[in-house]
Design an enzyme around this catalytic site. Structure first.
Site, PDB file in Angstrom:
ATOM      1  N   LYS A  57      -4.244  -4.280  -2.309  1.00 30.13           N
ATOM      2  CA  LYS A  57      -3.347  -3.886  -3.334  1.00 30.13           C
ATOM      3  C   LYS A  57      -4.025  -3.654  -4.777  1.00 30.13           C
ATOM      4  O   LYS A  57      -3.175  -3.702  -5.745  1.00 30.13           O
ATOM      5  CB  LYS A  57      -1.944  -4.813  -3.423  1.00 30.13           C
ATOM      6  N   THR A  58      -5.368  -3.705  -4.786  1.00 29.23           N
ATOM      7  CA  THR A  58      -5.991  -3.480  -6.010  1.00 29.23           C
ATOM      8  C   THR A  58      -6.432  -2.240  -6.260  1.00 29.23           C
ATOM      9  O   THR A  58      -7.211  -1.996  -7.285  1.00 29.23           O
ATOM     10  CB  THR A  58      -7.217  -4.493  -6.188  1.00 29.23           C
ATOM     11  N   THR A  60      -7.987  -0.403  -3.406  1.00 26.25           N
ATOM     12  CA  THR A  60      -8.979  -0.292  -2.592  1.00 26.25           C
ATOM     13  C   THR A  60      -8.962   1.279  -1.951  1.00 26.25           C
ATOM     14  O   THR A  60     -10.126   1.657  -1.546  1.00 26.25           O
ATOM     15  CB  THR A  60      -9.211  -1.218  -1.532  1.00 26.25           C
ATOM     16  N   TYR A 254       8.682   1.588  -7.757  1.00 27.56           N
ATOM     17  CA  TYR A 254       9.521   0.541  -7.755  1.00 27.56           C
ATOM     18  C   TYR A 254       9.975  -0.031  -8.918  1.00 27.56           C
ATOM     19  O   TYR A 254       9.278   0.194  -9.867  1.00 27.56           O
ATOM     20  CB  TYR A 254       9.075  -0.689  -6.697  1.00 27.56           C
TER      21      TYR A 254
HETATM   22  P1  A3P Z   1       1.128   0.380  -5.751  1.00 31.27           P
HETATM   23  O1  A3P Z   1       1.581   1.368  -4.769  1.00 31.27           O
HETATM   24  O2  A3P Z   1       1.887  -0.923  -5.825  1.00 31.27           O
HETATM   25  O3  A3P Z   1       1.169   1.136  -7.108  1.00 31.27           O
HETATM   26  P2  A3P Z   1      -4.875  -0.810  -1.988  1.00 31.27           P
HETATM   27  O4  A3P Z   1      -5.188   0.755  -1.464  1.00 31.27           O
HETATM   28  O5  A3P Z   1      -5.662  -1.585  -2.252  1.00 31.27           O
HETATM   29  O6  A3P Z   1      -3.577  -1.161  -0.972  1.00 31.27           O
HETATM   30  O7  A3P Z   1      -3.883  -0.730  -3.398  1.00 31.27           O
HETATM   31  C1  A3P Z   1      -2.674   0.335  -3.875  1.00 31.27           C
HETATM   32  C2  A3P Z   1      -2.718   0.366  -5.275  1.00 31.27           C
HETATM   33  O8  A3P Z   1      -3.842   1.376  -5.735  1.00 31.27           O
HETATM   34  C3  A3P Z   1      -1.502   0.945  -5.557  1.00 31.27           C
HETATM   35  O9  A3P Z   1      -0.299  -0.059  -5.843  1.00 31.27           O
HETATM   36  C4  A3P Z   1      -1.857   1.669  -6.939  1.00 31.27           C
HETATM   37  O10 A3P Z   1      -1.094   1.161  -8.212  1.00 31.27           O
HETATM   38  C5  A3P Z   1      -3.210   1.695  -7.171  1.00 31.27           C
HETATM   39  N1  A3P Z   1      -3.941   2.789  -7.330  1.00 31.27           N
HETATM   40  C6  A3P Z   1      -5.135   2.854  -8.165  1.00 31.27           C
HETATM   41  N2  A3P Z   1      -5.528   4.063  -8.298  1.00 31.27           N
HETATM   42  C7  A3P Z   1      -4.867   4.839  -7.375  1.00 31.27           C
HETATM   43  C8  A3P Z   1      -4.905   6.276  -7.258  1.00 31.27           C
HETATM   44  N3  A3P Z   1      -5.882   6.908  -7.646  1.00 31.27           N
HETATM   45  N4  A3P Z   1      -3.848   6.651  -6.546  1.00 31.27           N
HETATM   46  C9  A3P Z   1      -2.905   6.031  -5.815  1.00 31.27           C
HETATM   47  N5  A3P Z   1      -2.979   4.683  -6.099  1.00 31.27           N
HETATM   48  C10 A3P Z   1      -3.731   3.980  -6.789  1.00 31.27           C
END
Ligand code: A3P
Length: 299
Positions: A57-58, A60, A254
């Site tokens: 959730k950062t 990745t 959300y």
């Molecule tokens: P949210 O959906 O809570 O906003 P991961 O891929 O590690 O699971 O992380 C998901 C998170 O990546 C998303 O959390 C979003 O905020 C973040 N994020 C950062 N850059 C992004 C991008 N270019 N497109 C989509 N999500 C991105």
């Protein structure tokens, strides 16, 4: 020399070497005896040179998609289009490596020379994003409890609630997990990336990542990416300038966290964040803006 039937032999062997019951795979290319019997068709260049360890959730997935735009970089799940390209830098992303106890030791046994990249956002937001992720996946515990209930649940709460709480909160103790990686990898192999900056200014972050990896050519991410107003995030720029963004599950919509919950979690993570500050200072790595802000707000 004595021998025994296979089962008995195995039992005897593991009585003498109990630690080997849990195998620790090493790279066959790092041992001449193994390399000599390694098939000629196999190359020593297939294992990842970079691990994107998370935490979940950062950002990745965004980082994964940006890395694969680079002509010299390929993920260990290459798309059919990239197979023929002369990519020479393979990476693997797993969002669960970061905080899983056994991983640094196992990773270092197999990939002692790998570079390690960790993305960090404010652990408060990471916890909330994880909770929203679980709701979107219909986890009944996340659906039946508010985020505040999840993070403030005490020891007498149900096992399920405490499991969700643990999975929301534990990865955010960043310094503790990073220290475990540093037992097995040298500091110069580890690059800590500000995930909030990756979200707001990915071109800048991708420049620093390319320098860390030492890949050539240096891809100009200002040209490779485009901000999509509808999505509210940076996306790949396709030919003709159209954006190709990550799916709906990345960058979910959300409601904001309530101020009470944010205050509770800011305090919860205060000591962890201080530890992270000390760790980053010790390593000589840049401090993420969110960390400065979070520590200023609690000092
Ligand atoms: P949210 O959906 O809570 O906003 P991961 O891929 O590690 O699971 O992380 C998901 C998170 O990546 C998303 O959390 C979003 O905020 C973040 N994020 C950062 N850059 C992004 C991008 N270019 N497109 C989509 N999500 C991105």
């Amino acid at each position: 020399i004595q021998t025994l039937p296979p089962m008995e032999l195995a039992e005897k062997y593991f009585r003498i070497f109990p630690e080997e019951m849990d195998p620790l795979w090493q790279n066959p290319c790092h041992d001449k005896r193994h390399k000599d019997i390694w098939s000629k068709e196999k190359t020593c260049d297939r294992l990842p040179k970079l691990l994107v360890i998370g935490p979940q959730k950062t950002g990745t997935s965004a980082l994964h998609s940006f890395l694969t735009l680079h002509p010299a970089i390929t993920s260990n799940f290459p798309s059919p289009h990239s197979i023929s390209l002369p990519a020479n830098f393979t990476f693997e992303k797993s969002a669960n490596y970061f905080d899983t106890e056994v991983v640094p030791k196992r990773a270092a046994a197999l990939l002692p020379r790998a570079k390690i990249l960790a993305l960090l956002i404010n652990p408060v937001d990471r916890a909330y994003s994880w909770y929203q992720h679980q709701r979107a996946h219909q986890d009944p515990v996340a659906i039946n409890h508010t985020f505040h209930e999840v993070v403030t649940a005490g020891p007498s709460a149900s096992k399920e609630l405490l499991t969700l709480q643990n999975r929301s909160l534990k990865p955010g103790a960043y310094a503790t997990h990073l220290e475990r990686w540093l037992v097995h990898y040298q500091a110069r192999q580890l690059h800590i990336v500000d995930g909030t900056l990756l979200r707001s200014n990915p071109a800048l972050v991708m420049d620093s990542i390319q320098r860390f990896l030492g890949v050539t050519p240096i891809l100009n991410y200002t040209q490779a990416l485009v901000f999509d107003e509808g999505k509210g995030f940076w996306c790949q720029r396709l030919e003709g300038g159209r954006p190709k963004c990550l799916g709906k599950s990345k960058g979910r919509k959300y409601p904001e966290m309530t101020p009470e919950t944010r205050a509770f979690l800011t305090e919860y993570y205060q000591e962890h964040n201080l530890e992270l500050l000390r760790l980053l200072n010790r390593l000589g790595q840049a401090l993420p803006t969110w960390l400065r802000e979070e520590l200023q707000s609690t000092s």
